[in-house]
Write a protein that holds these residues in place. Structure first.
Motif, PDB file in Angstrom:
ATOM      1  N   ALA A   1      48.240  -2.188  17.312  1.00  0.00           N
ATOM      2  CA  ALA A   1      47.212  -2.865  16.870  1.00  0.00           C
ATOM      3  C   ALA A   1      45.979  -2.084  16.632  1.00  0.00           C
ATOM      4  CB  ALA A   1      46.964  -4.354  17.714  1.00  0.00           C
ATOM      5  N   PHE A   2      46.194  -0.796  16.043  1.00  0.00           N
ATOM      6  CA  PHE A   2      45.133   0.006  15.915  1.00  0.00           C
ATOM      7  C   PHE A   2      43.821  -0.309  15.204  1.00  0.00           C
ATOM      8  CE2 PHE A   2      48.962   2.993  15.473  1.00  0.00           C
ATOM      9  CZ  PHE A   2      48.908   3.589  16.779  1.00  0.00           C
ATOM     10  N   TRP A   3      44.196  -1.405  14.289  1.00  0.00           N
ATOM     11  CA  TRP A   3      42.743  -2.077  13.566  1.00  0.00           C
ATOM     12  C   TRP A   3      42.631  -3.387  14.060  1.00  0.00           C
ATOM     13  CZ3 TRP A   3      45.920  -0.128   8.822  1.00  0.00           C
ATOM     14  CH2 TRP A   3      45.815   1.219   8.717  1.00  0.00           C
ATOM     15  N   GLY A   4      43.252  -3.862  15.181  1.00  0.00           N
ATOM     16  CA  GLY A   4      42.890  -5.160  15.759  1.00  0.00           C
ATOM     17  C   GLY A   4      44.233  -6.042  15.445  1.00  0.00           C
ATOM     18  N   ALA A   5      44.448  -6.849  16.193  1.00  0.00           N
ATOM     19  CA  ALA A   5      45.566  -7.668  16.255  1.00  0.00           C
ATOM     20  C   ALA A   5      45.417  -8.700  14.815  1.00  0.00           C
ATOM     21  CB  ALA A   5      45.732  -8.641  17.505  1.00  0.00           C
ATOM     22  N   SER A   6      46.876  -8.617  14.285  1.00  0.00           N
ATOM     23  CA  SER A   6      47.058  -9.337  13.165  1.00  0.00           C
ATOM     24  C   SER A   6      48.315  -9.529  12.721  1.00  0.00           C
ATOM     25  CB  SER A   6      45.996  -8.689  11.797  1.00  0.00           C
ATOM     26  OG  SER A   6      46.348  -9.457  10.498  1.00  0.00           O
ATOM     27  N   PRO A   7      48.842 -10.713  12.429  1.00  0.00           N
ATOM     28  CA  PRO A   7      50.010 -10.994  11.667  1.00  0.00           C
ATOM     29  C   PRO A   7      50.197 -10.664  10.312  1.00  0.00           C
ATOM     30  CG  PRO A   7      49.060 -13.002  11.963  1.00  0.00           C
ATOM     31  CD  PRO A   7      47.995 -11.832  12.428  1.00  0.00           C
ATOM     32  N   TYR A   8      49.126 -10.365   9.570  1.00  0.00           N
ATOM     33  CA  TYR A   8      49.041 -10.216   8.144  1.00  0.00           C
ATOM     34  C   TYR A   8      49.740  -9.036   7.687  1.00  0.00           C
ATOM     35  CZ  TYR A   8      46.197 -14.155   7.836  1.00  0.00           C
ATOM     36  OH  TYR A   8      45.455 -15.448   8.197  1.00  0.00           O
ATOM     37  N   ILE A   9      50.436  -8.950   6.590  1.00  0.00           N
ATOM     38  CA  ILE A   9      51.363  -7.814   5.834  1.00  0.00           C
ATOM     39  C   ILE A   9      50.360  -7.487   4.840  1.00  0.00           C
ATOM     40  CG2 ILE A   9      53.616  -7.466   4.600  1.00  0.00           C
ATOM     41  CD1 ILE A   9      54.899  -9.652   6.064  1.00  0.00           C
ATOM     42  N   PHE A  10      50.285  -6.026   5.220  1.00  0.00           N
ATOM     43  CA  PHE A  10      49.797  -5.263   4.234  1.00  0.00           C
ATOM     44  C   PHE A  10      50.385  -4.742   2.950  1.00  0.00           C
ATOM     45  CE2 PHE A  10      47.929  -1.162   2.447  1.00  0.00           C
ATOM     46  CZ  PHE A  10      46.767  -1.743   2.117  1.00  0.00           C
ATOM     47  N   GLY A  11      51.691  -4.425   3.016  1.00  0.00           N
ATOM     48  CA  GLY A  11      52.465  -3.941   1.970  1.00  0.00           C
ATOM     49  C   GLY A  11      53.820  -3.585   2.677  1.00  0.00           C
ATOM     50  N   LEU A  12      54.665  -3.430   1.527  1.00  0.00           N
ATOM     51  CA  LEU A  12      56.159  -2.868   1.595  1.00  0.00           C
ATOM     52  C   LEU A  12      56.542  -1.274   0.906  1.00  0.00           C
ATOM     53  CD1 LEU A  12      59.041  -3.406   2.887  1.00  0.00           C
ATOM     54  CD2 LEU A  12      59.352  -4.502   0.618  1.00  0.00           C
ATOM     55  N   GLU A  13      56.738  -0.628   1.333  1.00  0.00           N
ATOM     56  CA  GLU A  13      57.411   0.605   0.682  1.00  0.00           C
ATOM     57  C   GLU A  13      58.856   0.892   0.892  1.00  0.00           C
ATOM     58  OE1 GLU A  13      55.631   5.381   0.873  1.00  0.00           O
ATOM     59  OE2 GLU A  13      55.033   4.025   2.449  1.00  0.00           O
ATOM     60  N   LEU A  14      59.521   1.452  -0.050  1.00  0.00           N
ATOM     61  CA  LEU A  14      60.649   2.055   0.049  1.00  0.00           C
ATOM     62  C   LEU A  14      60.582   3.439  -0.071  1.00  0.00           C
ATOM     63  CD1 LEU A  14      62.924  -0.692  -1.933  1.00  0.00           C
ATOM     64  CD2 LEU A  14      62.373  -0.564   0.490  1.00  0.00           C
ATOM     65  N   ILE A  15      61.770   4.195   0.754  1.00  0.00           N
ATOM     66  CA  ILE A  15      61.703   5.843   0.766  1.00  0.00           C
ATOM     67  C   ILE A  15      63.107   5.924   0.423  1.00  0.00           C
ATOM     68  CG2 ILE A  15      61.236   7.675   1.923  1.00  0.00           C
ATOM     69  CD1 ILE A  15      59.222   5.717   3.520  1.00  0.00           C
ATOM     70  N   GLU A  16      63.396   6.848  -0.197  1.00  0.00           N
ATOM     71  CA  GLU A  16      64.750   7.423  -0.413  1.00  0.00           C
ATOM     72  C   GLU A  16      65.109   8.197   0.620  1.00  0.00           C
ATOM     73  OE1 GLU A  16      65.950   8.834  -4.348  1.00  0.00           O
ATOM     74  OE2 GLU A  16      63.752   8.887  -4.764  1.00  0.00           O
ATOM     75  N   PRO A  17      66.689   8.228   1.180  1.00  0.00           N
ATOM     76  CA  PRO A  17      67.030   8.751   2.255  1.00  0.00           C
ATOM     77  C   PRO A  17      66.518  10.407   2.184  1.00  0.00           C
ATOM     78  CG  PRO A  17      68.703   7.629   1.170  1.00  0.00           C
ATOM     79  CD  PRO A  17      67.502   7.436   0.460  1.00  0.00           C
ATOM     80  N   ALA A  18      66.431  11.087   1.441  1.00  0.00           N
ATOM     81  CA  ALA A  18      65.963  12.628   1.331  1.00  0.00           C
ATOM     82  C   ALA A  18      64.559  12.844   1.828  1.00  0.00           C
ATOM     83  CB  ALA A  18      65.893  13.031  -0.201  1.00  0.00           C
ATOM     84  N   SER A  19      63.941  11.785   1.750  1.00  0.00           N
ATOM     85  CA  SER A  19      62.548  11.667   2.573  1.00  0.00           C
ATOM     86  C   SER A  19      62.139  10.926   3.559  1.00  0.00           C
ATOM     87  CB  SER A  19      61.447  11.300   1.088  1.00  0.00           C
ATOM     88  OG  SER A  19      61.560  12.011   0.165  1.00  0.00           O
ATOM     89  N   SER A  20      63.326  10.302   4.149  1.00  0.00           N
ATOM     90  CA  SER A  20      63.121   9.350   4.910  1.00  0.00           C
ATOM     91  C   SER A  20      63.216  10.078   6.660  1.00  0.00           C
ATOM     92  CB  SER A  20      64.342   8.586   5.134  1.00  0.00           C
ATOM     93  OG  SER A  20      64.533   7.715   6.248  1.00  0.00           O
ATOM     94  N   GLU A  21      62.084   9.906   7.234  1.00  0.00           N
ATOM     95  CA  GLU A  21      62.192  10.485   8.707  1.00  0.00           C
ATOM     96  C   GLU A  21      63.114   9.771   9.638  1.00  0.00           C
ATOM     97  OE1 GLU A  21      60.474  13.173   9.839  1.00  0.00           O
ATOM     98  OE2 GLU A  21      60.060  13.501   7.766  1.00  0.00           O
ATOM     99  N   LEU A  22      63.460   8.495   9.258  1.00  0.00           N
ATOM    100  CA  LEU A  22      64.367   7.727  10.111  1.00  0.00           C
ATOM    101  C   LEU A  22      65.569   8.355  10.034  1.00  0.00           C
ATOM    102  CD1 LEU A  22      63.945   5.878  12.362  1.00  0.00           C
ATOM    103  CD2 LEU A  22      64.196   3.799  10.752  1.00  0.00           C
TER     104      LEU A  22
END
Length: 134
Positions: A65-86
Motif C-alpha cells: 500500500a505504497f500510496w495508501g490502502a485501496s481495493p481499486y484497480i488501476f489497470g492490467l498489462e500483459l507482457i510476452e514471455p521474452a520480457s517477463s521477469e516472472l
C-alpha cells in the motif's frame, strides 16, 4: 455467461473496462491452477465481473500500500514471455534445480499479467491465458 479472452491486442481495452473497479475477493484453485478475482465496477455488485487466470505457473504479489490502502484497480498489462521477469525466474528455478518441466513444453503458450492497484500494490501472474467473465 460472457467470456472475453484478454490478449496483447486487446489488453489496453480490457484494462479500461476494469479501471477503477473494486477487487472484492480472490481465490486460487490449486488442482485447476486457476486464480479468480471477483471485481465490481462502480461499487455496483450487480455489475460484478471475474478476472480469471487459467493455467497459472507462478504468481507474485507486492502488497505494501505504497500510496495508501485501496481495493481499486488501476489497470492490467500483459507482457510476452521474452520480457517477463516472472518467466525468467521460473525458468532459472527449473534449470538450476534440474526439474522435469511440463511448463517447458508449453512455454510459448504463456503470458505475464500485471494487475496494478491504486494503492501501488501489484499482482503479477504467469499463466496460459487471462479471461474476463461477465
Amino acid at each position: 455467461v460472457k467470456r472475453i479472452l484478454v490478449n496483447l491486442g486487446n489488453a489496453s481495452l480490457c484494462s479500461s473496462w476494469i479501471h477503477d473497479a473494486v477487487c472484492e475477493a480472490w481465490a486460487f484453485e490449486y488442482a485447476q491452477r486457476r486464480l479468480t478475482l471477483r471485481i465490481s465496477c462502480d461499487g455496483n455488485r450487480s455489475d460484478a465481473k471475474s478476472i480469471i487466470f487459467e493455467g497459472v505457473y507462478a504468481q507474485h504479489m507486492v502488497s505494501c500500500a505504497f500510496w495508501g490502502a485501496s481495493p481499486y484497480i488501476f489497470g492490467l498489462e500483459l507482457i510476452e514471455p521474452a520480457s517477463s521477469e516472472l518467466y525468467k525466474q521460473l525458468m532459472d528455478e527449473i534449470v538450476n534445480a534440474g526439474y522435469d518441466d511440463p511448463f517447458d513444453r508449453e512455454h510459448g503458450a504463456c503470458i505475464e499479467a500485471r494487475l496494478q492497484f491504486t494503492s501501488g500494490d501489484v499482482l503479477t501472474v504467469l499463466c496460459r491465458q487471462v479471461m474476463i467473465e461477465e
